[in-house]
Every structure is written in structure tokens, then in C-alpha cells.
Write an enzyme that holds these catalytic residues in place. Structure first.
Site, PDB file in Angstrom:
ATOM      1  N   ALA A   1      55.260  83.566  72.853  1.00  0.00           N
ATOM      2  CA  ALA A   1      56.096  82.517  72.382  1.00  0.00           C
ATOM      3  C   ALA A   1      55.554  80.975  72.390  1.00  0.00           C
ATOM      4  CB  ALA A   1      57.533  82.344  73.266  1.00  0.00           C
TER       5      ALA A   1
ATOM      6  N   ASP B   1      36.219  72.737  85.571  1.00  0.00           N
ATOM      7  CA  ASP B   1      37.377  73.306  86.068  1.00  0.00           C
ATOM      8  C   ASP B   1      36.777  73.320  87.626  1.00  0.00           C
ATOM      9  OD1 ASP B   1      39.048  75.228  87.537  1.00  0.00           O
ATOM     10  OD2 ASP B   1      39.492  75.709  85.348  1.00  0.00           O
TER      11      ASP B   1
ATOM     12  N   ASP C   1      49.182  79.433  93.359  1.00  0.00           N
ATOM     13  CA  ASP C   1      49.755  78.409  93.582  1.00  0.00           C
ATOM     14  C   ASP C   1      51.342  78.707  93.489  1.00  0.00           C
ATOM     15  OD1 ASP C   1      49.431  78.443  90.922  1.00  0.00           O
ATOM     16  OD2 ASP C   1      49.507  76.285  90.784  1.00  0.00           O
ATOM     17  N   GLN C   2      51.697  79.828  92.811  1.00  0.00           N
ATOM     18  CA  GLN C   2      52.957  80.208  92.475  1.00  0.00           C
ATOM     19  C   GLN C   2      54.155  80.039  93.591  1.00  0.00           C
ATOM     20  OE1 GLN C   2      52.640  83.692  90.024  1.00  0.00           O
ATOM     21  NE2 GLN C   2      51.242  82.802  88.906  1.00  0.00           N
TER      22      GLN C   2
ATOM     23  N   SER D   1      53.616  76.204  83.438  1.00  0.00           N
ATOM     24  CA  SER D   1      55.045  76.460  83.079  1.00  0.00           C
ATOM     25  C   SER D   1      55.941  75.545  83.840  1.00  0.00           C
ATOM     26  CB  SER D   1      55.425  78.072  83.325  1.00  0.00           C
ATOM     27  OG  SER D   1      54.579  78.625  82.653  1.00  0.00           O
TER      28      SER D   1
ATOM     29  N   THR E   1      43.351  72.864  87.934  1.00  0.00           N
ATOM     30  CA  THR E   1      44.848  72.917  87.027  1.00  0.00           C
ATOM     31  C   THR E   1      45.963  73.168  87.729  1.00  0.00           C
ATOM     32  OG1 THR E   1      44.204  75.215  86.656  1.00  0.00           O
ATOM     33  CG2 THR E   1      43.282  73.649  85.154  1.00  0.00           C
TER      34      THR E   1
ATOM     35  N   HIS F   1      44.335  77.510  82.427  1.00  0.00           N
ATOM     36  CA  HIS F   1      43.367  76.428  82.760  1.00  0.00           C
ATOM     37  C   HIS F   1      42.916  76.060  81.150  1.00  0.00           C
ATOM     38  CE1 HIS F   1      42.356  77.780  86.873  1.00  0.00           C
ATOM     39  NE2 HIS F   1      43.187  78.731  86.376  1.00  0.00           N
TER      40      HIS F   1
ATOM     41  N   GLN G   1      55.924  78.623  73.643  1.00  0.00           N
ATOM     42  CA  GLN G   1      56.797  78.094  74.705  1.00  0.00           C
ATOM     43  C   GLN G   1      57.118  76.481  75.019  1.00  0.00           C
ATOM     44  OE1 GLN G   1      56.089  80.170  78.695  1.00  0.00           O
ATOM     45  NE2 GLN G   1      55.907  78.141  79.820  1.00  0.00           N
TER      46      GLN G   1
HETATM   47  N1  UDP Z   1      52.692  80.504  77.189  1.00  0.00           N
HETATM   48  C1  UDP Z   1      52.839  80.444  76.005  1.00  0.00           C
HETATM   49  N2  UDP Z   1      53.690  81.433  75.291  1.00  0.00           N
HETATM   50  C2  UDP Z   1      53.964  82.708  76.074  1.00  0.00           C
HETATM   51  C3  UDP Z   1      53.823  82.436  77.707  1.00  0.00           C
HETATM   52  C4  UDP Z   1      53.065  81.255  78.240  1.00  0.00           C
HETATM   53  O1  UDP Z   1      52.517  79.405  75.175  1.00  0.00           O
HETATM   54  O2  UDP Z   1      54.828  83.432  75.549  1.00  0.00           O
HETATM   55  C5  UDP Z   1      51.850  79.324  77.680  1.00  0.00           C
HETATM   56  C6  UDP Z   1      52.643  78.313  78.744  1.00  0.00           C
HETATM   57  O3  UDP Z   1      53.430  77.365  77.779  1.00  0.00           O
HETATM   58  C7  UDP Z   1      51.604  77.867  79.747  1.00  0.00           C
HETATM   59  C8  UDP Z   1      50.674  78.830  79.860  1.00  0.00           C
HETATM   60  O4  UDP Z   1      50.910  79.794  78.706  1.00  0.00           O
HETATM   61  O5  UDP Z   1      51.047  76.513  79.199  1.00  0.00           O
HETATM   62  C9  UDP Z   1      50.729  79.636  81.255  1.00  0.00           C
HETATM   63  O6  UDP Z   1      50.175  78.957  82.053  1.00  0.00           O
HETATM   64  P1  UDP Z   1      50.730  78.968  83.629  1.00  0.00           P
HETATM   65  O7  UDP Z   1      49.868  78.055  84.289  1.00  0.00           O
HETATM   66  O8  UDP Z   1      52.220  78.643  83.497  1.00  0.00           O
HETATM   67  O9  UDP Z   1      50.526  80.462  84.102  1.00  0.00           O
HETATM   68  P2  UDP Z   1      49.389  81.320  83.978  1.00  0.00           P
HETATM   69  O10 UDP Z   1      49.382  81.906  82.745  1.00  0.00           O
HETATM   70  O11 UDP Z   1      48.143  80.622  84.302  1.00  0.00           O
HETATM   71  O12 UDP Z   1      49.803  82.457  85.115  1.00  0.00           O
END
Ligand code: UDP
Length: 464
Positions: free
Chosen positions: A345, A119, A386-387, A367, A141, A20, A347
Site C-alpha cells: 500500500a 547505516d 526494536d519492535q 510505521s 534507523t 532503512h 502507507q
Molecule cells: N510500507 C509501505 N507499504 C506497505 C507496507 C509498508 O509503504 O504496504 C512502508 C512503511 O510506510 C514503512 C516501511 O514500509 O515506511 C516499513 O518500515 P518499518 O520500519 O515500519 O518496518 P520493516 O519493514 O523495517 O519491518
């Protein structure tokens, strides 16, 4: 800013979790780029964790915080989301009201607060703002298809389709989520639509999310981090329920030029040099997001499948993701330097790297969008919220990946990873989708046009 117009000051308040925060910081970067002043509201707990570089990013950006009401040592994990929601509604909302009231006057060079973007999971934040005379917009989000599923839950309950009993045929089609009649199955509905596997109880989150979704219709407008070309049908079905809808995503691609650091974790950049040493499209990137926790058994199956597929892999494995410490197991299994493990990472940079051939993801919305924009084929292993529906869209509607939903067996992981790495058809679809979405976020594209409309909308609200 038009001459003579008072500066516009927006308070942006995300649900205090990484996904978020990321999308709302991307929104913030875009609004800063449009000349607005932003107060970005964290919880005290998260403000202590974030990279303060944000605060220095612009003189028009200010980071502030309110308590989330939980003790410092509370884990704030996905299993405790109800605690967090409850304490934010009680302790958090009192501090939030006091803060908003204090921002209604010019202070220290920052103009008076003129608008709130909160939010959609914090309905009290829009209610309190409006009660104090500050117009408020809701930002959800997640994907539009997921929001539409929540909007459809009352009808699904009426028809006896939800909650889904334990042992029910999960491949049975679901007919009354509009526009998704041809492909949506019970297993693709948000996970809270299923009864609890052991207790057979209804997931209390279902009612909460359905009521929050309905609440968004009271906000001045709903903002979604999606693009018309991705979710045209869902957006059209959501629009009649809301006062206005802005589809302005993928926001990380819209605001790339003015990106702000977003991580609550320390990013391990070392993996970029490791990627540099690999051939084009030869590495599998694995990340299950910021919240997912997996069992040791699931971990072992996933690892065996990855090793079986034979490709090098980079795994972003948070220390709290698997009960026991699995790093040694991975390094041993992925011998010959074929595996690289990091806690967290960078990402978006990883996905952009030429060496990455596919992305094994939990299909969280950020992601998913990040994978879409880079044209990287996805292997989706969804867990909750939502996955489930995002991964169905990846596998069936957009065709940019495969869906491993409800299964974690080494043979399946191996087969799906190979398919994502080797299928020309999947790669072509993923790249075509990336091109399409890049047109949405380019100047004149649907998301950029909607973003400009949002800025005008906020300015107008601020004047009135
Ligand atoms: N992310 C990151 N590094 C990691 C894992 C995740 O930067 O090692 C970031 C990713 O780029 C994304 C966010 O964390 O923007 C995860 O959001 P997402 O909606 O995919 O999943 P959630 O964490 O909410 O389950």
C-alpha cells in the site's frame, strides 16, 4: 551554499532493506533541499527494483550501487539476514572501497565526495570512508529507546538478566536500562535478548547488534530518526556514549515537501479510491511491514479477530508474508466488500486518509512514526528487533495505542481493534502526540533545528 564554498557531496548508504532505505531517502530529500549533492548507494539487487523516478528527482541526486554478494535468486528474507551481513562485509565492502576511491575526484559534473552517512548496521562503511580520509557519520534507523537497550545489554548480561532463558517470567521488570526502570519488562527488550525457543541457543544477532551499537560511538556523529519530545530521556542517556547525536525525526515529516519515491514494491493505489468510499475513521489498516512472515495459524487468528471486530479493513499483505495464499480466505471472511487486500500500500497516504480509524502494525520504527504523525491509534503486534520496545512505548509511555505483544488470539485481536477504534482516550492521546511531534518538525522545532545543525556539521566536516 555560502559563496566561494565548494559544493558538498554526501554518499548515503542504507542497510539494503525497505525500512532503512525509506528513512535514509527521507534524509536524502532533506539534504537535497539544503543544497547538497547526494550519491545514494543501493545494492545492485535493490537498484534493479527501485523506481528510477528518484534519479530524475534532482540533478544533485545520483543513484549508484554495489553488489551485495548474494546470488540473484537468494531470498534475502529476514531469516537470511546473517548471509546478507556476511556477504556485504566481504564482497560488498571491496566494491564499496573501490567506489569511494573513484569518487574522490570531480567526475561528470558531480563534485568530489566530502562525507559519508552510512547505516549503523554497516560499520565497515564508516571505517573504510575514514581510512580513505572521508569523514563518516552513522545513521541508526531504529528508535532511540531500542538503541539504548542495546547499549545496556553488556550490563544486563553482567547482571544475569540477558539472555532471557526459555520459560522465564517475561513480565518481570528490567531495572537497568536507564530511564525505563518503571515500565520495562523482559518481554519488551529486543527479541534477540531471548534464548531461542527450541534450541535454547543465544541469538547470534544479539552480539552483532551490541557490537555495531558500540561501534557507532566511533563515528563523527550518530543520526537518529526520532524527535526529542518523543524520546528525550533515551537521547540524553545515549549522548554520553557518542561523539555527537542528531535527533532529526520523524524524517518523513521533515522532508515531506521534497519527498522521493521510496518503495522496492509496486504500490497499489487502487486502495485509495476504496478508502474514499468509506466513512471517516471506519477502516482498520493492517500492515506488518516489509519483512515479517507469519504462520497460517497466526494469519487465521488475526483474520478472525479482524472479522469479529466488525469493521472494514484494508490489509497490505505481501505475497511472501504467509506460506499459503490467503487472499481468498480474507475476501470470503470479510464478505460484503468489507475487506480490501493489496500486496503493498502507499502507507503514508493511507494513514493520512480520513477513513482510517486505527492501524494494526508490527511496530517497525518507520510505521510507528508514520502512525504517530497522523495521530492514528495503533494496535501493535511486534515480531523482532526494536519492535518489542517500540510497542511498549506506544502502550505505556506515549499512550497512543495498545500492545498485543506475544499473543495472537482472535478474541484479543478483536478486543484490541475495538478499543483502538472506539476509545476516545486513545484517540485523544494519539492526536495530542501528533500535535507534539508536528511541533518538533515545524520550523523552529527541535528536529528541524537539529537538522539545520546537522547540515552545518556536514558542511564543516567537508571543509576540513
Ligand atoms: N510500507 C509501505 N507499504 C506497505 C507496507 C509498508 O509503504 O504496504 C512502508 C512503511 O510506510 C514503512 C516501511 O514500509 O515506511 C516499513 O518500515 P518499518 O520500519 O515500519 O518496518 P520493516 O519493514 O523495517 O519491518
Amino acid at each position: 551554499m555560502q559563496p566561494g564554498m565548494a559544493p558538498v557531496h554526501v554518499l548515503v548508504f542504507p542497510w539494503p532493506m525497505q525500512g532503512h532505505i525509506n528513512s535514509m531517502l527521507h534524509l536524502t530529500a532533506g539534504l537535497l533541499g539544503a543544497g547538497l549533492h547526494i550519491t545514494f548507494l543501493h545494492t545492485d539487487h535493490n537498484l534493479r527494483r527501485v523506481d528510477r523516478a528518484n534519479a530524475a528527482a534532482s540533478p544533485r541526486l545520483r543513484l549508484m550501487s554495489v553488489p551485495d554478494g548474494l546470488p540473484d535468486d537468494h531470498p534475502r528474507s529476514v531469516d537470511d539476514i546473517k548471509d546478507l551481513g556476511r556477504s556485504l562485509r566481504t564482497t560488498g565492502s571491496v566494491a564499496y572501497r573501490a567506489l569511494l576511491a573513484s569518487l574522490l575526484v570531480d567526475d561528470g559534473g558531480f563534485p568530489k565526495l566530502s562525507c559519508v552517512v552510512a547505516d549503523g548496521l554497516l560499520p565497515f562503511a564508516t571505517d573504510i570512508a575514514e581510512a580513505l580520509g572521508v569523514p563518516a557519520l552513522a545513521f541508526r534507523t531504529e528508535s532511540a529507546c531500542s538503541l539504548l537497550a542495546y547499549l545496556s545489554v553488556p550490563r544486563l548480561v553482567e547482571l544475569g538478566e540477558v539472555p532471557i532463558p526459555v520459560g522465564a517470567e517475561l513480565d518481570a521488570p528490567v531495572h537497568c536500562v536507564p530511564g525505563m526502570e518503571g515500565f520495562l519488562r523482559r518481554r519488551d527488550l529486543p527479541s534477540s535478548c531471548r534464548l531461542h525457543a527450541e534450541t535454547h541457543d543465544v541469538d547470534p544477532m544479539l552480539q552483532v547488534l551490541v557490537s555495531y551499537t558500540a561501534h557507532s560511538s566511533r563515528a563523527r556523529a550518530l543520526i537518529l530518526n526520532t524527535a526529542a519530545s518523543l524520546e528525550r530521556s533515551a537521547l540524553a542517556h545515549i549522548a554520553p556514549h557518542m561523539r555527537d547525536v542528531f535527533a532529526i525525526g520523524p524524517l518523513h515529516a521533515i522532508s515531506a515537501a521534497t519527498a522521493l519515491p521510496t518503495s522496492l514494491w509496486r504500490e497499489d493505489d487502487g486502495c485509495m479510491a476504496w478508502l474514499d468510499g468509506h466513512a471517516d475513521r471506519s477502516v482498520v489498516y493492517v500492515s506488518l511491514g516489509s519483512l515479517t512472515v507469519i504462520s497460517l495459524e497466526q494469519f487465521t487468528e488475526l483474520l478472525s479477530g479482524l472479522v469479529g471486530a466488525g469493521y472494514a479493513f484494508l490489509w497490505a499483505l505481501r505475497p511472501d508474508m504467509v506460506g499459503a495464499s490467503p487472499k481468498e480466505a480474507i475476501e470470503k471472511a470479510g464478505n460484503g466488500g468489507k475487506a480490501r487486500i493489496v500486496d503493498w500500500a502507499p502507507q503514508r497516504d493511507v494513514l493520512r486518509h480520513r477513513a482510517v480509524g486505527c492501524f494494526l502494525t508490527h511496530a517497525g520504527w518507520n510505521s510507528t512514526l508514520e502512525g504517530v504523525v497522523e495521530g492514528v491509534p495503533l494496535v501493535c503486534w511486534p515480531f523482532f528487533m526494536d519492535q518489542q520496545i517500540n510497542s511498549r512505548f506506544v502502550g505505556t509511555v506515549w499512550g497512543n495505542g495498545v500492545d498485543m505483544k506475544d499473543v495472537c488470539e482472535r478474541a484479543v485481536v478483536e478486543r484490541m481493534v475495538r478499543e483502538a477504534m472506539e476509545s476516545g482516550e486513545l484517540r485523544t492521546s494519539a492526536q495530542a502526540l501528533a500535535q507534539q511531534v508536528r511541533r518538533d518538525v515545524a520550523e523552529g522545532g527541535s528536529s528541524t533545528t537539529e537538522f539545520h545543525r546537522l547540515v552545518s556539521f556536514i558542511k564543516q566536516l567537508s571543509c576540513s
